[in-house]
Design a protein around this motif. Structure first.
Motif, PDB file in Angstrom:
ATOM      1  N   ARG A   1      -3.931  10.508  20.744  1.00 37.13           N
ATOM      2  CA  ARG A   1      -4.785  10.434  19.574  1.00 37.13           C
ATOM      3  C   ARG A   1      -3.914  10.140  18.355  1.00 37.13           C
ATOM      4  O   ARG A   1      -2.837  10.729  18.192  1.00 37.13           O
ATOM      5  N   GLU A   2      -4.391   9.250  17.493  1.00 34.47           N
ATOM      6  CA  GLU A   2      -3.603   8.862  16.335  1.00 34.47           C
ATOM      7  C   GLU A   2      -4.436   8.897  15.064  1.00 34.47           C
ATOM      8  O   GLU A   2      -5.661   8.710  15.093  1.00 34.47           O
ATOM      9  N   LEU A   3      -3.745   9.122  13.957  1.00 37.17           N
ATOM     10  CA  LEU A   3      -4.401   9.132  12.657  1.00 37.17           C
ATOM     11  C   LEU A   3      -4.868   7.732  12.294  1.00 37.17           C
ATOM     12  O   LEU A   3      -4.144   6.745  12.489  1.00 37.17           O
ATOM     13  N   VAL A   4      -6.074   7.648  11.751  1.00 34.46           N
ATOM     14  CA  VAL A   4      -6.588   6.395  11.216  1.00 34.46           C
ATOM     15  C   VAL A   4      -6.587   6.458   9.691  1.00 34.46           C
ATOM     16  O   VAL A   4      -6.025   5.603   9.020  1.00 34.46           O
ATOM     17  N   ALA A   5      -7.239   7.487   9.155  1.00 30.19           N
ATOM     18  CA  ALA A   5      -7.342   7.609   7.694  1.00 30.19           C
ATOM     19  C   ALA A   5      -7.719   9.039   7.336  1.00 30.19           C
ATOM     20  O   ALA A   5      -8.379   9.724   8.116  1.00 30.19           O
ATOM     21  N   THR A   6      -7.301   9.446   6.145  1.00 31.60           N
ATOM     22  CA  THR A   6      -7.679  10.755   5.637  1.00 31.60           C
ATOM     23  C   THR A   6      -8.125  10.635   4.184  1.00 31.60           C
ATOM     24  O   THR A   6      -7.749   9.677   3.493  1.00 31.60           O
ATOM     25  N   ILE A   7      -8.914  11.601   3.759  1.00 33.59           N
ATOM     26  CA  ILE A   7      -9.355  11.656   2.367  1.00 33.59           C
ATOM     27  C   ILE A   7      -9.379  13.108   1.942  1.00 33.59           C
ATOM     28  O   ILE A   7      -9.907  13.968   2.650  1.00 33.59           O
ATOM     29  N   THR A   8      -8.796  13.395   0.779  1.00 37.61           N
ATOM     30  CA  THR A   8      -8.774  14.759   0.286  1.00 37.61           C
ATOM     31  C   THR A   8     -10.084  15.083  -0.420  1.00 37.61           C
ATOM     32  O   THR A   8     -10.911  14.202  -0.677  1.00 37.61           O
ATOM     33  N   GLY A   9     -10.246  16.350  -0.767  1.00 36.68           N
ATOM     34  CA  GLY A   9     -11.427  16.742  -1.519  1.00 36.68           C
ATOM     35  C   GLY A   9     -11.522  16.015  -2.848  1.00 36.68           C
ATOM     36  O   GLY A   9     -12.620  15.756  -3.343  1.00 36.68           O
ATOM     37  N   GLY A  10     -10.372  15.658  -3.411  1.00 38.65           N
ATOM     38  CA  GLY A  10     -10.352  14.943  -4.677  1.00 38.65           C
ATOM     39  C   GLY A  10     -10.452  13.439  -4.540  1.00 38.65           C
ATOM     40  O   GLY A  10     -10.434  12.721  -5.544  1.00 38.65           O
ATOM     41  N   GLY A  11     -10.534  12.963  -3.314  1.00 39.63           N
ATOM     42  CA  GLY A  11     -10.736  11.544  -3.083  1.00 39.63           C
ATOM     43  C   GLY A  11      -9.474  10.738  -2.837  1.00 39.63           C
ATOM     44  O   GLY A  11      -9.540   9.509  -2.740  1.00 39.63           O
ATOM     45  N   TYR A  12      -8.330  11.403  -2.725  1.00 41.86           N
ATOM     46  CA  TYR A  12      -7.088  10.682  -2.428  1.00 41.86           C
ATOM     47  C   TYR A  12      -7.116  10.250  -0.964  1.00 41.86           C
ATOM     48  O   TYR A  12      -7.399  11.051  -0.078  1.00 41.86           O
ATOM     49  N   THR A  13      -6.780   8.990  -0.702  1.00 39.45           N
ATOM     50  CA  THR A  13      -6.866   8.441   0.651  1.00 39.45           C
ATOM     51  C   THR A  13      -5.493   8.066   1.200  1.00 39.45           C
ATOM     52  O   THR A  13      -4.556   7.770   0.461  1.00 39.45           O
ATOM     53  N   ASN A  14      -5.435   8.071   2.529  1.00 35.66           N
ATOM     54  CA  ASN A  14      -4.213   7.680   3.236  1.00 35.66           C
ATOM     55  C   ASN A  14      -4.628   6.949   4.502  1.00 35.66           C
ATOM     56  O   ASN A  14      -5.619   7.339   5.147  1.00 35.66           O
ATOM     57  N   TYR A  15      -3.886   5.887   4.842  1.00 37.75           N
ATOM     58  CA  TYR A  15      -4.254   5.063   5.995  1.00 37.75           C
ATOM     59  C   TYR A  15      -3.065   4.825   6.907  1.00 37.75           C
ATOM     60  O   TYR A  15      -1.919   4.725   6.450  1.00 37.75           O
ATOM     61  N   ALA A  16      -3.353   4.664   8.184  1.00 37.77           N
ATOM     62  CA  ALA A  16      -2.356   4.174   9.114  1.00 37.77           C
ATOM     63  C   ALA A  16      -2.045   2.725   8.754  1.00 37.77           C
ATOM     64  O   ALA A  16      -2.926   1.980   8.318  1.00 37.77           O
ATOM     65  N   ASP A  17      -0.797   2.332   8.961  1.00 39.05           N
ATOM     66  CA  ASP A  17      -0.401   0.968   8.619  1.00 39.05           C
ATOM     67  C   ASP A  17      -1.257  -0.063   9.356  1.00 39.05           C
ATOM     68  O   ASP A  17      -1.542  -1.136   8.823  1.00 39.05           O
ATOM     69  N   SER A  18      -1.662   0.262  10.565  1.00 36.35           N
ATOM     70  CA  SER A  18      -2.384  -0.700  11.399  1.00 36.35           C
ATOM     71  C   SER A  18      -3.785  -1.020  10.876  1.00 36.35           C
ATOM     72  O   SER A  18      -4.385  -2.007  11.287  1.00 36.35           O
ATOM     73  N   VAL A  19      -4.311  -0.182   9.975  1.00 32.71           N
ATOM     74  CA  VAL A  19      -5.672  -0.415   9.478  1.00 32.71           C
ATOM     75  C   VAL A  19      -5.722  -0.680   7.983  1.00 32.71           C
ATOM     76  O   VAL A  19      -6.798  -0.971   7.442  1.00 32.71           O
ATOM     77  N   LYS A  20      -4.590  -0.593   7.309  1.00 30.87           N
ATOM     78  CA  LYS A  20      -4.573  -0.822   5.851  1.00 30.87           C
ATOM     79  C   LYS A  20      -5.119  -2.205   5.520  1.00 30.87           C
ATOM     80  O   LYS A  20      -4.773  -3.194   6.152  1.00 30.87           O
ATOM     81  N   GLY A  21      -5.990  -2.237   4.525  1.00 27.78           N
ATOM     82  CA  GLY A  21      -6.581  -3.499   4.108  1.00 27.78           C
ATOM     83  C   GLY A  21      -7.817  -3.891   4.899  1.00 27.78           C
ATOM     84  O   GLY A  21      -8.521  -4.820   4.518  1.00 27.78           O
ATOM     85  N   ARG A  22      -8.087  -3.191   6.003  1.00 22.49           N
ATOM     86  CA  ARG A  22      -9.265  -3.503   6.823  1.00 22.49           C
ATOM     87  C   ARG A  22     -10.265  -2.354   6.851  1.00 22.49           C
ATOM     88  O   ARG A  22     -11.472  -2.580   6.918  1.00 22.49           O
ATOM     89  N   PHE A  23      -9.774  -1.126   6.845  1.00 24.29           N
ATOM     90  CA  PHE A  23     -10.632   0.057   6.921  1.00 24.29           C
ATOM     91  C   PHE A  23     -10.654   0.771   5.568  1.00 24.29           C
ATOM     92  O   PHE A  23      -9.650   0.781   4.844  1.00 24.29           O
ATOM     93  N   THR A  24     -11.789   1.384   5.271  1.00 26.75           N
ATOM     94  CA  THR A  24     -11.931   2.172   4.047  1.00 26.75           C
ATOM     95  C   THR A  24     -12.607   3.494   4.371  1.00 26.75           C
ATOM     96  O   THR A  24     -13.703   3.513   4.946  1.00 26.75           O
ATOM     97  N   ILE A  25     -11.947   4.584   4.004  1.00 24.07           N
ATOM     98  CA  ILE A  25     -12.541   5.905   4.171  1.00 24.07           C
ATOM     99  C   ILE A  25     -13.151   6.327   2.837  1.00 24.07           C
ATOM    100  O   ILE A  25     -12.595   6.053   1.768  1.00 24.07           O
ATOM    101  N   SER A  26     -14.308   6.962   2.912  1.00 21.80           N
ATOM    102  CA  SER A  26     -14.972   7.428   1.700  1.00 21.80           C
ATOM    103  C   SER A  26     -15.769   8.681   2.034  1.00 21.80           C
ATOM    104  O   SER A  26     -15.932   9.027   3.203  1.00 21.80           O
ATOM    105  N   ARG A  27     -16.279   9.330   1.002  1.00 23.76           N
ATOM    106  CA  ARG A  27     -17.040  10.550   1.237  1.00 23.76           C
ATOM    107  C   ARG A  27     -18.168  10.656   0.226  1.00 23.76           C
ATOM    108  O   ARG A  27     -18.066  10.147  -0.889  1.00 23.76           O
TER     109      ARG A  27
END
Length: 111
Positions: free
Chosen positions: A45-71
């Motif tokens: 299992r691998e990380l794809v993306a995370t988002i903090t309660g304040g909306g800060y996001t982080n992405y795996a290099d393999s999905v940057k520019g293609r995937f967007t995490i939101s809440r």
């Protein structure tokens, strides 16, 4: 009782898009860090993306520019918009909050 329920997976052709949703209950969603992970057959299992309660996001290099995490804190829901999908994106996608996991939703990208 914490529940994370994913939806939105499916079969799509390469280059297509999907949007995954994860509805959370039993946690204080607005302050919870949320994440999407994936597991392909025979792989860890691998990380794809995370988002903090304040909306800060982080992405795996393999999905940057293609995937967007939101809440949406009003709906206690986290999303993963996936564009320009590739066959290598095929996996079961899991929603995560701290120690809790959803049941997963299958994403299959055909070439």
């Amino acid at each position: 009782q914490v529940q994370l329920v994913e939806s939105g997976g499916g079969l799509v052709q390469a280059g297509g898009s999907l949007r995954l949703s994860c509805a959370a209950s039993g946690i204080i969603f607005s302050i919870s860090n949320m994440g999407w992970y994936r597991q392909a057959p025979g792989k860890q299992r691998e990380l794809v993306a995370t988002i903090t309660g304040g909306g800060y996001t982080n992405y795996a290099d393999s999905v940057k520019g293609r995937f967007t995490i939101s809440r949406d804190n009003r709906k206690n829901t986290v999303y993963l918009q996936m564009n320009s999908l590739k066959p290598d994106d095929t996996a079961v996608y899991y929603c995560n909050a701290k120690i809790w996991w959803g049941q997963g939703t299958q994403v299959t990208v055909s070439s």
